[in-house]
Scaffold this active site. Structure first.
Site, PDB file in Angstrom:
ATOM      1  N   TYR A 163      19.458  32.546 -15.316  1.00  0.00           N
ATOM      2  CA  TYR A 163      18.218  32.355 -14.546  1.00  0.00           C
ATOM      3  C   TYR A 163      17.051  32.106 -15.505  1.00  0.00           C
ATOM      4  O   TYR A 163      16.215  31.224 -15.276  1.00  0.00           O
ATOM      5  CB  TYR A 163      17.992  33.615 -13.713  1.00  0.00           C
ATOM      6  CG  TYR A 163      16.831  33.583 -12.757  1.00  0.00           C
ATOM      7  CD1 TYR A 163      16.892  32.869 -11.563  1.00  0.00           C
ATOM      8  CD2 TYR A 163      15.667  34.311 -13.031  1.00  0.00           C
ATOM      9  CE1 TYR A 163      15.826  32.879 -10.678  1.00  0.00           C
ATOM     10  CE2 TYR A 163      14.606  34.326 -12.144  1.00  0.00           C
ATOM     11  CZ  TYR A 163      14.686  33.605 -10.964  1.00  0.00           C
ATOM     12  OH  TYR A 163      13.633  33.616 -10.086  1.00  0.00           O
ATOM     13  N   ASP A 220      21.078  20.444   0.578  1.00  0.00           N
ATOM     14  CA  ASP A 220      21.497  21.074  -0.681  1.00  0.00           C
ATOM     15  C   ASP A 220      20.719  20.360  -1.788  1.00  0.00           C
ATOM     16  O   ASP A 220      20.884  19.156  -1.996  1.00  0.00           O
ATOM     17  CB  ASP A 220      23.007  20.890  -0.871  1.00  0.00           C
ATOM     18  CG  ASP A 220      23.524  21.540  -2.146  1.00  0.00           C
ATOM     19  OD1 ASP A 220      22.720  21.736  -3.094  1.00  0.00           O
ATOM     20  OD2 ASP A 220      24.725  21.827  -2.215  1.00  0.00           O
ATOM     21  N   THR A 270      10.819  40.929  -1.492  1.00  0.00           N
ATOM     22  CA  THR A 270      11.363  40.260  -0.309  1.00  0.00           C
ATOM     23  C   THR A 270      12.414  41.164   0.313  1.00  0.00           C
ATOM     24  O   THR A 270      12.994  42.030  -0.354  1.00  0.00           O
ATOM     25  CB  THR A 270      12.027  38.927  -0.677  1.00  0.00           C
ATOM     26  OG1 THR A 270      13.116  39.195  -1.553  1.00  0.00           O
ATOM     27  CG2 THR A 270      11.038  37.997  -1.368  1.00  0.00           C
TER      28      THR A 270
HETATM   29  N1  LIG Z   1      12.007  37.421  -5.221  1.00  0.00           N
HETATM   30  C1  LIG Z   1      11.535  37.531  -6.450  1.00  0.00           C
HETATM   31  O1  LIG Z   1      11.270  38.644  -6.939  1.00  0.00           O
HETATM   32  C2  LIG Z   1      11.267  36.293  -7.283  1.00  0.00           C
HETATM   33  C3  LIG Z   1      10.669  36.472  -8.524  1.00  0.00           C
HETATM   34  C4  LIG Z   1      10.372  35.354  -9.299  1.00  0.00           C
HETATM   35  C5  LIG Z   1      10.677  34.102  -8.833  1.00  0.00           C
HETATM   36  N2  LIG Z   1      11.284  33.951  -7.623  1.00  0.00           N
HETATM   37  C6  LIG Z   1      11.569  32.582  -7.199  1.00  0.00           C
HETATM   38  O2  LIG Z   1      11.018  32.372  -5.904  1.00  0.00           O
HETATM   39  C7  LIG Z   1      11.825  31.415  -5.194  1.00  0.00           C
HETATM   40  C8  LIG Z   1      12.261  32.017  -3.885  1.00  0.00           C
HETATM   41  O3  LIG Z   1      12.987  33.219  -4.150  1.00  0.00           O
HETATM   42  P1  LIG Z   1      13.423  34.245  -3.019  1.00  0.00           P
HETATM   43  O4  LIG Z   1      13.194  35.600  -3.555  1.00  0.00           O
HETATM   44  O5  LIG Z   1      12.828  33.839  -1.731  1.00  0.00           O
HETATM   45  O6  LIG Z   1      14.997  33.994  -3.034  1.00  0.00           O
HETATM   46  P2  LIG Z   1      16.007  33.842  -1.807  1.00  0.00           P
HETATM   47  O7  LIG Z   1      17.370  33.930  -2.394  1.00  0.00           O
HETATM   48  O8  LIG Z   1      15.633  34.793  -0.715  1.00  0.00           O
HETATM   49  O9  LIG Z   1      15.719  32.358  -1.324  1.00  0.00           O
HETATM   50  C9  LIG Z   1      16.176  31.222  -2.015  1.00  0.00           C
HETATM   51  C10 LIG Z   1      16.529  30.162  -1.005  1.00  0.00           C
HETATM   52  O10 LIG Z   1      17.085  29.048  -1.722  1.00  0.00           O
HETATM   53  C11 LIG Z   1      18.162  28.566  -0.972  1.00  0.00           C
HETATM   54  N3  LIG Z   1      19.135  27.848  -1.783  1.00  0.00           N
HETATM   55  C12 LIG Z   1      20.054  28.375  -2.645  1.00  0.00           C
HETATM   56  N4  LIG Z   1      20.815  27.395  -3.155  1.00  0.00           N
HETATM   57  C13 LIG Z   1      20.375  26.233  -2.597  1.00  0.00           C
HETATM   58  C14 LIG Z   1      20.785  24.884  -2.703  1.00  0.00           C
HETATM   59  N5  LIG Z   1      21.798  24.508  -3.498  1.00  0.00           N
HETATM   60  N6  LIG Z   1      20.119  23.948  -1.982  1.00  0.00           N
HETATM   61  C15 LIG Z   1      19.088  24.315  -1.171  1.00  0.00           C
HETATM   62  N7  LIG Z   1      18.664  25.569  -1.026  1.00  0.00           N
HETATM   63  C16 LIG Z   1      19.299  26.522  -1.734  1.00  0.00           C
HETATM   64  C17 LIG Z   1      18.804  29.792  -0.316  1.00  0.00           C
HETATM   65  O11 LIG Z   1      19.566  29.419   0.815  1.00  0.00           O
HETATM   66  C18 LIG Z   1      17.591  30.642  -0.017  1.00  0.00           C
HETATM   67  O12 LIG Z   1      17.138  30.454   1.312  1.00  0.00           O
HETATM   68  C19 LIG Z   1      12.981  31.074  -6.136  1.00  0.00           C
HETATM   69  O13 LIG Z   1      12.674  29.911  -6.858  1.00  0.00           O
HETATM   70  C20 LIG Z   1      13.047  32.274  -7.044  1.00  0.00           C
HETATM   71  O14 LIG Z   1      13.668  31.967  -8.265  1.00  0.00           O
HETATM   72  C21 LIG Z   1      11.584  35.028  -6.835  1.00  0.00           C
END
Ligand SMILES: NC(=O)c1ccc[n+]([C@@H]2O[C@H](COP(=O)([O-])OP(=O)(O)OC[C@H]3O[C@@H](n4cnc5c(N)ncnc54)[C@H](O)[C@@H]3O)[C@@H](O)[C@H]2O)c1
Length: 254
Positions: A159, A66, A194
């Site tokens: 966010y 975490d 995703t």
């Molecule tokens: N998907 C998008 O469109 C998008 C756009 C811009 C930025 N992002 C960024 O990209 C990164 C990945 O996003 P994603 O789309 O894969 O999201 P996701 O929700 O699929 O993955 C995020 C991961 O973080 C983990 N997580 C959550 N809380 C946690 C904690 N307290 N400790 C450890 N792990 C924790 C979750 O278990 C998950 O596996 C993030 O930083 C997100 O903000 C995503």
């Protein structure tokens, strides 16, 4: 850069949030470029299962973590140092979001998003960055967002707060380490298709707005984000620090 090149051979790279939508593509790309990957996420079993599916599974490490737990950061990095003796890069990718806007967000949810997405990223820089510095230098890559810079669709206030902080913390830490061998940069994905994201929004007005607002006319992929991460994690970017790399199909240019 073709996948399977050796740009990251002999590098040890840690990725948080490794089993999420973009995380799995980052881990796969780093592994394909020769890195030993330390994949961490809340669910250790999911990390192990995921690492088992990438190139050379035996060289990687899967750990439950975490990112808001400072003591756990120390434990995990002790495990990393015992196994590899070094850390070359960390990708602070773990985060959570909330869709609520400025008026609708609750104080409790706001604090939680900041705790994970902002404080968790800072703890990653603090602890993993210190190990990188102590074991010969390298790279910190913070996964930010276009919402760290612009207003997006006018929602996700918590966010935006967290990611805005990630953007400026990146520059702050880059200056701290500029002459100490640690580079710090942020990657700013636009809207990325995703599987979890698409499952929630495909066919909805929100999905249509994300596509319509992207000048290239489509959502991005995790593979495209991972390519930017691989560049910043390795030595190809050795004179790059404090910068922000957008992988957004032109969203922030408009
Ligand atoms: N998907 C998008 O469109 C998008 C756009 C811009 C930025 N992002 C960024 O990209 C990164 C990945 O996003 P994603 O789309 O894969 O999201 P996701 O929700 O699929 O993955 C995020 C991961 O973080 C983990 N997580 C959550 N809380 C946690 C904690 N307290 N400790 C450890 N792990 C924790 C979750 O278990 C998950 O596996 C993030 O930083 C997100 O903000 C995503």
């Amino acid at each position: 850069m073709p996948e399977g090149s050796s740009r990251l051979t002999d590098k040890v790279v840690m990725v948080t949030g490794a089993t999420g939508g973009i995380g799995v593509d980052i881990v796969a790309r780093l592994a394909a470029e020769g890195a030993s990957v330390v994949a961490t996420d809340l669910d250790a079993d999911a990390c192990r299962e995921m690492v088992g599916r990438v190139d050379r599974p035996d060289v990687h490490l899967a750990v439950g973590q975490d990112i808001t737990d400072e003591d756990r950061w120390a434990d995990v990095l002790r495990i990393v140092e015992d196994r590899y003796g070094t850390l070359d890069a960390v990708v602070n990718n773990g985060a959570i979001g909330s869709l609520a806007g400025v008026v609708d967000e609750s104080a409790e949810q706001f604090r939680r998003v900041v705790e994970v997405s902002q404080t968790g990223t800072w703890l990653g820089m603090k602890h993993a960055g210190a190990l990188i510095e102590r074991t010969g230098g390298g790279s910190v890559v913070n996964i930010c967002s276009i919402l760290g810079t612009v207003g997006g669709l006018g929602n996700s206030i918590a966010y935006a707060a967290a990611k805005g902080a990630v953007r400026t913390m990146t520059k702050n830490a880059a200056l701290h380490w500029a002459q100490r061998g640690v580079r710090v940069n942020s990657v700013h994905p636009g809207f990325i298709a995703t599987a979890p994201l698409l499952a929630r929004y495909e066919g909805s007005p929100r999905h249509a707005a994300m596509v319509a607002g992207t000048p290239m006319g489509r959502l991005g992929t995790g593979v495209e984000v991972a390519a930017a991460v691989a560049f910043l994690a390795g030595d190809d970017s050795r004179f790059v620090t404090g910068t922000e790399l957008y992988v957004d199909g032109g969203w922030t240019a408009a």
